[in-house]
Design an enzyme around this catalytic site. Structure first.
Site, PDB file in Angstrom:
ATOM      1  N   ARG A   1      40.053  30.303  47.225  1.00 32.55           N
ATOM      2  CA  ARG A   1      39.911  29.611  45.938  1.00 32.55           C
ATOM      3  C   ARG A   1      39.561  28.128  46.097  1.00 32.55           C
ATOM      4  O   ARG A   1      39.911  27.315  45.252  1.00 32.55           O
ATOM      5  CB  ARG A   1      41.171  29.755  45.077  1.00 32.55           C
ATOM      6  CG  ARG A   1      41.489  31.173  44.671  1.00 32.55           C
ATOM      7  CD  ARG A   1      40.416  31.714  43.742  1.00 32.55           C
ATOM      8  NE  ARG A   1      40.781  33.025  43.251  1.00 32.55           N
ATOM      9  CZ  ARG A   1      41.143  33.278  41.989  1.00 32.55           C
ATOM     10  NH1 ARG A   1      41.176  32.333  41.114  1.00 32.55           N
ATOM     11  NH2 ARG A   1      41.431  34.505  41.628  1.00 32.55           N
TER      12      ARG A   1
ATOM     13  N   ARG B   1      31.682  23.241  35.318  1.00 33.77           N
ATOM     14  CA  ARG B   1      32.151  24.327  34.446  1.00 33.77           C
ATOM     15  C   ARG B   1      32.015  23.913  32.977  1.00 33.77           C
ATOM     16  O   ARG B   1      31.597  24.698  32.128  1.00 33.77           O
ATOM     17  CB  ARG B   1      33.604  24.642  34.770  1.00 33.77           C
ATOM     18  CG  ARG B   1      34.101  25.898  34.103  1.00 33.77           C
ATOM     19  CD  ARG B   1      35.587  26.063  34.404  1.00 33.77           C
ATOM     20  NE  ARG B   1      36.141  27.251  33.812  1.00 33.77           N
ATOM     21  CZ  ARG B   1      36.370  27.402  32.511  1.00 33.77           C
ATOM     22  NH1 ARG B   1      36.061  26.439  31.677  1.00 33.77           N
ATOM     23  NH2 ARG B   1      36.895  28.527  32.059  1.00 33.77           N
TER      24      ARG B   1
ATOM     25  N   ARG C   1      39.258  25.178  40.394  1.00 33.80           N
ATOM     26  CA  ARG C   1      39.811  24.184  39.481  1.00 33.80           C
ATOM     27  C   ARG C   1      40.481  22.981  40.121  1.00 33.80           C
ATOM     28  O   ARG C   1      40.754  22.001  39.442  1.00 33.80           O
ATOM     29  CB  ARG C   1      40.775  24.868  38.511  1.00 33.80           C
ATOM     30  CG  ARG C   1      40.027  25.731  37.525  1.00 33.80           C
ATOM     31  CD  ARG C   1      40.946  26.676  36.795  1.00 33.80           C
ATOM     32  NE  ARG C   1      41.558  27.627  37.721  1.00 33.80           N
ATOM     33  CZ  ARG C   1      42.456  28.534  37.355  1.00 33.80           C
ATOM     34  NH1 ARG C   1      42.883  28.577  36.125  1.00 33.80           N
ATOM     35  NH2 ARG C   1      42.932  29.383  38.238  1.00 33.80           N
TER      36      ARG C   1
ATOM     37  N   TYR D   1      42.707  46.364  37.589  1.00 31.18           N
ATOM     38  CA  TYR D   1      42.139  45.667  36.428  1.00 31.18           C
ATOM     39  C   TYR D   1      41.412  46.633  35.501  1.00 31.18           C
ATOM     40  O   TYR D   1      41.461  46.494  34.278  1.00 31.18           O
ATOM     41  CB  TYR D   1      41.208  44.536  36.880  1.00 31.18           C
ATOM     42  CG  TYR D   1      41.967  43.372  37.477  1.00 31.18           C
ATOM     43  CD1 TYR D   1      42.612  42.453  36.657  1.00 31.18           C
ATOM     44  CD2 TYR D   1      42.059  43.202  38.848  1.00 31.18           C
ATOM     45  CE1 TYR D   1      43.328  41.394  37.199  1.00 31.18           C
ATOM     46  CE2 TYR D   1      42.769  42.147  39.402  1.00 31.18           C
ATOM     47  CZ  TYR D   1      43.399  41.244  38.573  1.00 31.18           C
ATOM     48  OH  TYR D   1      44.111  40.206  39.102  1.00 31.18           O
TER      49      TYR D   1
ATOM     50  N   ASP E   1      33.491  36.278  41.222  1.00 31.57           N
ATOM     51  CA  ASP E   1      34.813  36.851  41.005  1.00 31.57           C
ATOM     52  C   ASP E   1      34.780  38.305  41.432  1.00 31.57           C
ATOM     53  O   ASP E   1      33.714  38.938  41.409  1.00 31.57           O
ATOM     54  CB  ASP E   1      35.221  36.741  39.533  1.00 31.57           C
ATOM     55  CG  ASP E   1      36.727  36.860  39.377  1.00 31.57           C
ATOM     56  OD1 ASP E   1      37.405  35.832  39.387  1.00 31.57           O
ATOM     57  OD2 ASP E   1      37.233  37.998  39.306  1.00 31.57           O
TER      58      ASP E   1
HETATM   59  O1  1CP Z   1      36.608  29.614  45.984  1.00 31.66           O
HETATM   60  C1  1CP Z   1      36.696  30.845  45.911  1.00 31.66           C
HETATM   61  O2  1CP Z   1      37.623  31.463  46.433  1.00 31.66           O
HETATM   62  C2  1CP Z   1      35.554  31.606  45.260  1.00 31.66           C
HETATM   63  C3  1CP Z   1      35.783  31.986  43.903  1.00 31.66           C
HETATM   64  C4  1CP Z   1      36.725  33.115  43.483  1.00 31.66           C
HETATM   65  C5  1CP Z   1      37.283  34.201  44.193  1.00 31.66           C
HETATM   66  C6  1CP Z   1      37.202  34.515  45.670  1.00 31.66           C
HETATM   67  C7  1CP Z   1      37.126  33.235  42.149  1.00 31.66           C
HETATM   68  C8  1CP Z   1      36.771  32.310  41.075  1.00 31.66           C
HETATM   69  N1  1CP Z   1      37.835  34.411  42.026  1.00 31.66           N
HETATM   70  C9  1CP Z   1      37.967  35.007  43.269  1.00 31.66           C
HETATM   71  C10 1CP Z   1      38.631  36.267  43.598  1.00 31.66           C
HETATM   72  C11 1CP Z   1      39.601  36.878  42.655  1.00 31.66           C
HETATM   73  N2  1CP Z   1      39.539  36.939  41.280  1.00 31.66           N
HETATM   74  C12 1CP Z   1      40.755  37.590  43.062  1.00 31.66           C
HETATM   75  C13 1CP Z   1      41.124  37.853  44.500  1.00 31.66           C
HETATM   76  C14 1CP Z   1      41.746  36.697  45.165  1.00 31.66           C
HETATM   77  C15 1CP Z   1      43.129  36.368  44.695  1.00 31.66           C
HETATM   78  O3  1CP Z   1      44.027  37.201  44.845  1.00 31.66           O
HETATM   79  O4  1CP Z   1      43.307  35.220  44.247  1.00 31.66           O
HETATM   80  C16 1CP Z   1      41.412  38.035  41.896  1.00 31.66           C
HETATM   81  C17 1CP Z   1      42.698  38.827  41.826  1.00 31.66           C
HETATM   82  C18 1CP Z   1      40.628  37.625  40.782  1.00 31.66           C
HETATM   83  C19 1CP Z   1      40.874  37.904  39.343  1.00 31.66           C
HETATM   84  C20 1CP Z   1      40.975  36.664  38.561  1.00 31.66           C
HETATM   85  N3  1CP Z   1      39.899  35.878  38.207  1.00 31.66           N
HETATM   86  C21 1CP Z   1      42.153  36.014  38.125  1.00 31.66           C
HETATM   87  C22 1CP Z   1      43.579  36.514  38.334  1.00 31.66           C
HETATM   88  C23 1CP Z   1      44.009  37.286  37.152  1.00 31.66           C
HETATM   89  C24 1CP Z   1      45.432  37.779  37.290  1.00 31.66           C
HETATM   90  O5  1CP Z   1      45.612  38.969  37.565  1.00 31.66           O
HETATM   91  O6  1CP Z   1      46.350  36.982  37.101  1.00 31.66           O
HETATM   92  C25 1CP Z   1      41.752  34.835  37.451  1.00 31.66           C
HETATM   93  C26 1CP Z   1      42.629  33.838  36.774  1.00 31.66           C
HETATM   94  C27 1CP Z   1      40.329  34.760  37.540  1.00 31.66           C
HETATM   95  C28 1CP Z   1      39.454  33.674  37.034  1.00 31.66           C
HETATM   96  C29 1CP Z   1      38.814  32.834  38.062  1.00 31.66           C
HETATM   97  N4  1CP Z   1      38.093  33.296  39.140  1.00 31.66           N
HETATM   98  C30 1CP Z   1      37.627  32.241  39.881  1.00 31.66           C
HETATM   99  C31 1CP Z   1      38.066  31.035  39.221  1.00 31.66           C
HETATM  100  C32 1CP Z   1      37.746  29.645  39.675  1.00 31.66           C
HETATM  101  C33 1CP Z   1      38.814  31.418  38.093  1.00 31.66           C
HETATM  102  C34 1CP Z   1      39.433  30.506  37.063  1.00 31.66           C
HETATM  103  C35 1CP Z   1      38.590  30.485  35.844  1.00 31.66           C
HETATM  104  C36 1CP Z   1      38.203  29.145  35.381  1.00 31.66           C
HETATM  105  O7  1CP Z   1      37.525  28.346  36.043  1.00 31.66           O
HETATM  106  O8  1CP Z   1      38.624  28.862  34.254  1.00 31.66           O
END
Ligand code: 1CP
Length: 344
Positions: free
Chosen positions: A26, A39, A30, A153, A76
């Site tokens: 990540r 964004r 953010r 999901y 994502d």
């Molecule tokens: O920098 C990086 O890692 C690249 C970007 C990335 C990656 C690898 C994002 C951007 N998402 C992911 C993978 C991801 N997405 C996972 C696997 C990794 C982990 O366990 O953290 C999962 C479970 C998700 C699903 C997801 N997407 C969630 C979690 C939901 C939950 O179950 O609580 C969320 C909050 C997102 C949104 C998201 N994805 C990425 C960002 C930067 C964000 C935040 C959105 C925003 O900018 O408002």
């Protein structure tokens, strides 16, 4: 093109390195004001993720700003269910929501195996732009969710602490569950192969919800599908594969036997024990992301402890899960610098 900094690839392949490579799960997100600005410009997460030039821009930011040894493509794991016919929305402060879910054979009928080259063309285009703009500075990591985590999901429709709707289906309708898991697996294999063709140098499989399964269920509903992905992607591409199964401490030995080069660890997994359970592979991880809320001296002490426990070879430094959004980027930089300084 030859890479100027190939530490991560060498560590992944088990070759000698002069210092430990580091990146953060990540990292493109953010924590950086520069990310939030892009964004804002995009208008929404989904718009950002589906606009290749902008996705490429935020992918490269952490390389410039934080000094990490790899970029990870900004996307994502949920783009795969979307490509299979299940669109998602990203709800501010709450996370992803799927208006429609897949919970029975009739709903499964309407779900297709994704065609990566057309349905996920925007990710592949972003990868090509990033590779061009990185110009060989560091490797680019591609990724996908593990089938079980995507299943969570698609069936539950949103994030959850327990994913009890998803788990109920494993018990109540194993035939349906296996059929959906297979469709996700087939989609994921093609998607990861397409990412490699577009230019990623290695790939990571995120099984973020592995830890909610019992060891038996993990062996039945998750591992066999990750195995299919590792076998198919390794054979087709030869790039290093990382398997990160959060919470699956009980499955480390079996994960270590997969056709992958790197095993990602969370902070519940002990380094020495993991080396014993996973011989001959590179380990990645596993600092508790909360350490980055502590003061600088504590961060340094924890980094030294981690490096001592893992050693400097066959090791990739990272957090044990994604960096939390309210982490001070200066602390993140300090973490990265400290790993670089104390691992030579
Ligand atoms: O920098 C990086 O890692 C690249 C970007 C990335 C990656 C690898 C994002 C951007 N998402 C992911 C993978 C991801 N997405 C996972 C696997 C990794 C982990 O366990 O953290 C999962 C479970 C998700 C699903 C997801 N997407 C969630 C979690 C939901 C939950 O179950 O609580 C969320 C909050 C997102 C949104 C998201 N994805 C990425 C960002 C930067 C964000 C935040 C959105 C925003 O900018 O408002």
């Amino acid at each position: 093109m030859t890479l100027q900094n190939d530490l991560l690839l060498r560590a992944a392949r088990g070759e000698n390195v002069e210092r430990v490579p580091i990146w953060l799960m990540r990292q493109a997100g953010r924590i950086l004001a520069e990310y939030r600005a892009v964004r804002e410009k995009a208008g929404s997460f989904i718009k950002l993720a589906t606009t290749p030039e902008l996705a490429a821009e935020v992918t490269i930011q952490p390389v410039d700003i934080l000094g990490v040894d790899a970029a990870i493509i900004f996307s994502d794991i949920l783009v795969v269910p979307e490509a299979m016919g299940l669109p998602y929305e990203m709800v501010e402060q709450r996370g992803p929501v799927f208006p429609k879910t897949v919970r029975n054979p009739q709903e499964l009928e309407r779900i297709k195996v994704a065609d990566a080259e057309s349905d996920l063309a925007y990710v592949l285009e972003a990868i090509k732009i990033v590779k061009k703009e990185l110009n060989g500075r560091v490797p680019l990591i591609g990724f996908a969710g593990a089938p079980f985590t995507i299943f969570c999901y698609m069936t539950e429709g949103r994030g959850s602490k327990t994913f009890s709707i998803a788990k109920k289906l494993l018990y109540a309708d194993p035939a349906f569950s296996h059929a959906l898991l297979q469709k996700i697996t087939d989609s994921t294999i093609e998607y990861l192969k397409a990412q490699v063709r577009a230019g990623v140098d290695l790939v990571q499989i995120f099984d973020s919800w592995a830890g909610i399964l019992s060891p038996d269920q993990y062996r039945t509903f998750s591992l066999p599908y990750i195995k299919q992905i590792c076998d198919a992607v390794a054979e087709a591409t030869g790039v290093p594969i990382t398997v990160f199964a959060k919470g699956a401490f009980f499955a480390r030995q079996e994960i270590g036997q997969l056709n992958c080069s790197v095993v990602g660890l969370d902070w519940n997994m002990d380094a020495a024990e993991s080396r014993q359970l996973i011989p001959g592979k590179t380990l990645q991880g596993n600092l508790d992301p909360c350490v980055l809320y502590a003061d600088y001296d504590q961060v340094k002490a924890e980094v030294k402890k981690m490096l001592q426990a893992f050693g400097t070879q066959r090791y990739i430094a990272n957090l044990g899960h994604g960096v939390y959004p309210d982490t001070d980027p200066e602390k993140v930089k300090y973490f990265i610098q400290t790993v670089k300084e104390y691992s030579v």
